[in-house]
Design a protein around this motif. Structure first.
Motif, mmCIF file in Angstrom:
data_model
loop_
_atom_site.group_PDB
_atom_site.id
_atom_site.type_symbol
_atom_site.label_atom_id
_atom_site.label_comp_id
_atom_site.label_asym_id
_atom_site.label_seq_id
_atom_site.Cartn_x
_atom_site.Cartn_y
_atom_site.Cartn_z
ATOM 1 N N GLN A 1 0.797 -1.403 0.001
ATOM 2 C CA GLN A 1 0.123 -0.115 -0.021
ATOM 3 C C GLN A 1 0.618 1.315 0.102
ATOM 4 O O GLN A 1 0.321 2.477 0.199
ATOM 5 C CB GLN A 1 -0.923 -0.150 1.135
ATOM 6 N N LYS A 2 2.104 1.239 -0.267
ATOM 7 C CA LYS A 2 2.904 2.378 -0.143
ATOM 8 C C LYS A 2 3.065 2.895 -1.515
ATOM 9 O O LYS A 2 2.582 3.161 -2.238
ATOM 10 C CB LYS A 2 4.232 2.199 0.631
ATOM 11 N N VAL A 3 4.508 2.745 -1.915
ATOM 12 C CA VAL A 3 4.889 3.260 -3.175
ATOM 13 C C VAL A 3 4.319 2.317 -4.363
ATOM 14 O O VAL A 3 4.014 2.960 -5.309
ATOM 15 C CB VAL A 3 6.572 3.096 -3.374
ATOM 16 N N LEU A 4 4.129 1.080 -4.007
ATOM 17 C CA LEU A 4 3.395 0.318 -5.132
ATOM 18 C C LEU A 4 1.886 0.433 -5.235
ATOM 19 O O LEU A 4 1.431 0.284 -6.335
ATOM 20 C CB LEU A 4 3.335 -1.298 -4.423
ATOM 21 N N ASN A 5 1.426 1.481 -4.523
ATOM 22 C CA ASN A 5 0.036 2.003 -4.802
ATOM 23 C C ASN A 5 -0.864 1.028 -5.029
ATOM 24 O O ASN A 5 -1.979 1.192 -5.862
ATOM 25 C CB ASN A 5 0.002 2.868 -5.679
ATOM 26 N N SER A 6 -0.898 -0.251 -4.312
ATOM 27 C CA SER A 6 -1.880 -1.353 -4.179
ATOM 28 C C SER A 6 -2.662 -1.090 -2.888
ATOM 29 O O SER A 6 -2.191 -0.684 -2.049
ATOM 30 C CB SER A 6 -1.092 -2.695 -4.478
ATOM 31 N N PRO A 7 -3.787 -1.668 -2.888
ATOM 32 C CA PRO A 7 -4.707 -1.775 -1.742
ATOM 33 C C PRO A 7 -3.746 -2.509 -0.777
ATOM 34 O O PRO A 7 -3.155 -3.260 -0.785
ATOM 35 C CB PRO A 7 -5.932 -2.582 -2.056
ATOM 36 N N PRO A 8 -4.305 -1.909 0.728
ATOM 37 C CA PRO A 8 -3.367 -2.575 1.828
ATOM 38 C C PRO A 8 -4.054 -3.930 1.764
ATOM 39 O O PRO A 8 -5.209 -4.457 1.365
ATOM 40 C CB PRO A 8 -4.035 -1.920 3.102
ATOM 41 N N GLY A 9 -3.219 -5.027 2.688
ATOM 42 C CA GLY A 9 -3.829 -6.283 2.657
ATOM 43 C C GLY A 9 -3.069 -7.439 2.026
ATOM 44 O O GLY A 9 -3.106 -8.615 2.679
ATOM 45 N N THR A 10 -1.951 -7.127 1.460
ATOM 46 C CA THR A 10 -0.861 -7.984 0.876
ATOM 47 C C THR A 10 0.410 -7.307 1.211
ATOM 48 O O THR A 10 0.655 -6.384 1.113
ATOM 49 C CB THR A 10 -1.192 -8.482 -0.586
ATOM 50 N N SER A 11 1.252 -8.540 1.073
ATOM 51 C CA SER A 11 2.754 -7.887 1.387
ATOM 52 C C SER A 11 3.719 -8.870 0.475
ATOM 53 O O SER A 11 3.291 -10.141 0.180
ATOM 54 C CB SER A 11 3.071 -7.962 3.046
ATOM 55 N N LEU A 12 4.998 -8.516 0.372
ATOM 56 C CA LEU A 12 5.950 -9.310 -0.525
ATOM 57 C C LEU A 12 7.102 -9.664 0.571
ATOM 58 O O LEU A 12 7.630 -9.140 1.528
ATOM 59 C CB LEU A 12 6.412 -8.394 -1.473
ATOM 60 N N ILE A 13 7.601 -10.811 0.092
ATOM 61 C CA ILE A 13 8.609 -11.420 1.153
ATOM 62 C C ILE A 13 9.605 -12.316 0.152
ATOM 63 O O ILE A 13 8.917 -13.044 -0.615
ATOM 64 C CB ILE A 13 8.122 -11.985 2.419
ATOM 65 N N SER A 14 10.917 -12.294 0.640
ATOM 66 C CA SER A 14 11.586 -13.278 -0.219
ATOM 67 C C SER A 14 12.699 -13.839 0.836
ATOM 68 O O SER A 14 13.135 -13.118 1.906
ATOM 69 C CB SER A 14 12.524 -12.625 -1.279
ATOM 70 N N PHE A 15 13.465 -14.891 0.743
ATOM 71 C CA PHE A 15 14.392 -15.592 1.665
ATOM 72 C C PHE A 15 15.462 -16.118 0.716
ATOM 73 O O PHE A 15 15.321 -16.679 -0.229
ATOM 74 C CB PHE A 15 13.692 -16.685 2.231
ATOM 75 N N SER A 16 16.628 -15.782 1.067
ATOM 76 C CA SER A 16 17.661 -16.387 0.271
ATOM 77 C C SER A 16 17.820 -17.761 0.891
ATOM 78 O O SER A 16 17.359 -18.341 1.534
ATOM 79 C CB SER A 16 19.115 -15.558 0.813
ATOM 80 N N ASP A 17 18.956 -18.455 -0.045
ATOM 81 C CA ASP A 17 19.135 -19.843 0.329
ATOM 82 C C ASP A 17 19.785 -20.183 1.803
ATOM 83 O O ASP A 17 19.116 -21.192 2.282
ATOM 84 C CB ASP A 17 20.314 -20.392 -0.481
ATOM 85 N N LYS A 18 20.355 -19.202 2.321
ATOM 86 C CA LYS A 18 20.945 -19.300 3.707
ATOM 87 C C LYS A 18 19.610 -19.261 4.695
ATOM 88 O O LYS A 18 19.453 -19.994 5.566
ATOM 89 C CB LYS A 18 21.855 -18.227 3.975
ATOM 90 N N ALA A 19 18.929 -18.255 4.401
ATOM 91 C CA ALA A 19 17.644 -18.158 5.240
ATOM 92 C C ALA A 19 16.456 -19.616 4.989
ATOM 93 O O ALA A 19 16.016 -19.984 6.059
ATOM 94 C CB ALA A 19 16.796 -17.030 4.949
ATOM 95 N N LYS A 20 16.410 -19.865 3.858
ATOM 96 C CA LYS A 20 15.720 -20.994 3.628
ATOM 97 C C LYS A 20 16.269 -22.395 4.297
ATOM 98 O O LYS A 20 15.472 -23.069 4.894
ATOM 99 C CB LYS A 20 15.742 -21.232 2.017
#
Length: 512
Positions: free
Chosen positions: A230-249
């Motif tokens: 909902q910030k710079v992406l200008n999309s409705p609130p309620g979804t979010s983005l996430i990613s994990f490196s191989d170390k984190a996985k």
């Protein structure tokens, strides 16, 4: 089949009537709410706070598309496209990349619930509200939390971080790239490599910064990165983005205990998002319509290009800062190098209640600016958070109009709550052009020059000013194109197909 159903219905007639009587054996105690019997009414507002932000017509249109099943192959295709968009805006090739069915807070919990186990050492940069909340969640998990506390406006150097790593030997370090409660931009170059030397993972919050300032997940060695819609992406609130490196996985898949949340268990989420190369299994019903909108938001920034988005935010912010300083206002973050380009924090002048300013601008002009949040409230005499609208073609407001308009409204609010007109440069009109005639200071007794509380020098006030639309409801020309013509109530008089647009044709008070 229908004839058989009809015969069965006739045979069960008396019994079915008894069922109905049983179901309705009690009187309703709660009447239909009167408010719900009226049409929904939504005000038309310009959102210049730290989020959420106004939506582009293309994103709004996506929210009006027909529902499909969350396990349909067409939905899986949309989810795959969203994953690719997240990899682009994060600048990562991580396979474990997906969207969370929840806001940025939900992504923060997803990161911590999956990485941390009870007893793990957790180092947290607390220079604002988001570090505070990360520490709180870590404590709830049972981790050993070690906060590195900075006053609002502060950031962390590599030396600060290395001292914490050496002392506490954490498995995870949390930093906020864009601390929206104070307007600080945290540098990230070198921090991932430093963490890895100490066998620590790096978790970064980019909710308020993604798309407005550079971030390179893989090149900067970030192990877990999340952001909001909902910030710079200008999309409705309620979804979010996430990613994990191989170390984190590897840390997730090597856990000794299950994550405390089933809903946010990354193994399950990885499957339903197609990140584990296994057949997708139902986990939860994803927010189908919200994902349509997120897909379109990511498509818009992909079409524009990240570097263009970063540049336009930088230019818009520099312009806004210049105008605010012209009012005699002080920016809260003193070092220009660590000012967040998406959220500008302003110290409210002595003698002003920031709530009065914020309320006045909202009540009279339908423009949202907000005050401080968390530890920044009350410690800097209040702040005005002026979120910079996303600056890109087809998905932005005309930034000069926005900032001049918002600046003028803040000026009016300051004048209203103090009894003095806010000073501007002597001999200049509101738009920075030579003033045609001297005016009268609103706070004086008719004199043509006065000293007002925001400026140490005597200045000349101009009472006459170009007209301003009573409400900020304009949309840029590119939006008119997408909508098939000029939109009702917009400040753009251009019709679809016109080669040029002149806002000054519609509103003569605007600078050309």
């Amino acid at each position: 089949m229908f004839r058989a159903l009809a015969r069965a219905s006739a045979a069960l007639g008396p019994q079915a009537a008894g069922w109905v009587r049983t179901m309705a054996s009690h009187q309703l105690l709660v009447a239909p709410p009167k408010a719900l019997l009226k049409p929904l009414s939504i005000p038309n507002r310009l959102l210049l706070g730290p989020g959420p932000s106004n939506l582009a017509p293309r994103v709004l249109a996506a929210g009006g598309l027909q529902m499909i099943g969350h396990m349909h192959k067409e939905m899986f295709q949309i989810m795959d496209e969203i994953k690719q968009g997240i990899q682009y805006v994060f600048q990562t090739e991580n396979a474990l990349t997906l969207a969370i069915s929840g806001s940025g807070h939900c992504a923060l919990e997803a990161a911590l619930f999956n990485i941390l186990e009870p007893g793990d050492s957790f180092l947290v940069g607390v220079n604002g509200v988001w570090g505070q909340r990360a520490a709180d969640i870590g404590e709830r998990i049972g981790a050993r939390v070690h906060p590195m506390i900075k006053d609002p406006g502060g950031h962390y150097t590599l030396q600060d971080v290395e001292e914490g790593l050496a002392q506490h030997k954490p498995v995870l370090l949390f930093l906020t790239q864009g601390e929206s409660s104070s307007g600080v931009l945290q540098p990230l170059d070198g921090y991932g490599a430093l963490c890895h030397r100490y066998k620590c993972l790096l978790l970064v919050d980019s909710v308020a910064s993604l798309g407005g300032t550079p971030i390179y997940m893989d090149q900067q060695g970030i192990d877990v990165l999340y952001s909001g819609s909902q910030k710079v992406l200008n999309s409705p609130p309620g979804t979010s983005l996430i990613s994990f490196s191989d170390k984190a996985k590897n840390k997730i898949y090597g856990r000794k205990t299950k994550p405390v949340s089933f809903y946010l268990d990354m193994k399950w989420l990885a499957n339903i998002w197609g990140c584990d190369d296994q057949p997708r299994i139902y986990h939860h019903t994803t927010p189908v319509i919200s994902l349509y909108s997120l897909r379109e938001s990511l498509a818009l920034i992909a079409e524009q290009g990240l570097e263009n988005s970063w540049r336009q935010h930088r230019e818009a912010t520099a312009y806004l800062h210049e105008r605010l300083r012209g009012l005699g206002l002080q920016l809260f973050v003193k070092d220009p190098a660590i000012r967040l380009p998406t959220v500008t924090t302003v110290t409210a002048p002595a003698g002003y209640n920031w709530r009065d300013i914020v309320n006045y601008v909202m009540d009279h002009f339908d423009i949202e600016i907000t005050g401080g949040l968390g530890p920044s409230v009350g410690k800097v005499r209040g702040q005005l958070l002026l979120g910079v609208a996303r600056a890109r073609a087809g998905h932005t407001f005309h930034r000069s109009y926005i900032h001049l308009h918002a600046e003028h409204r803040v000026r009016q609010a300051l004048a209203k709550v103090s009894g003095h007109q806010v000073p501007r440069t002597a001999g200049a009109s509101r738009w920075g052009h030579p003033a045609p005639n001297p005016g009268v200071c609103a706070g004086g007794s008719g004199q043509r020059g006065c000293s007002c509380p925001l400026s140490p020098q005597r200045v000349t006030m101009w009472a006459a000013a170009p007209p301003i639309p009573p409400r900020m409801s304009f949309l840029p020309c590119e939006w008119a194109d997408q909508a098939g013509g000029a939109m009702p109530g917009s400040g753009c008089g251009r019709r679809a197909g016109d080669s040029e647009c002149s806002l000054t044709d519609r509103h003569p008070g605007l600078p050309s």
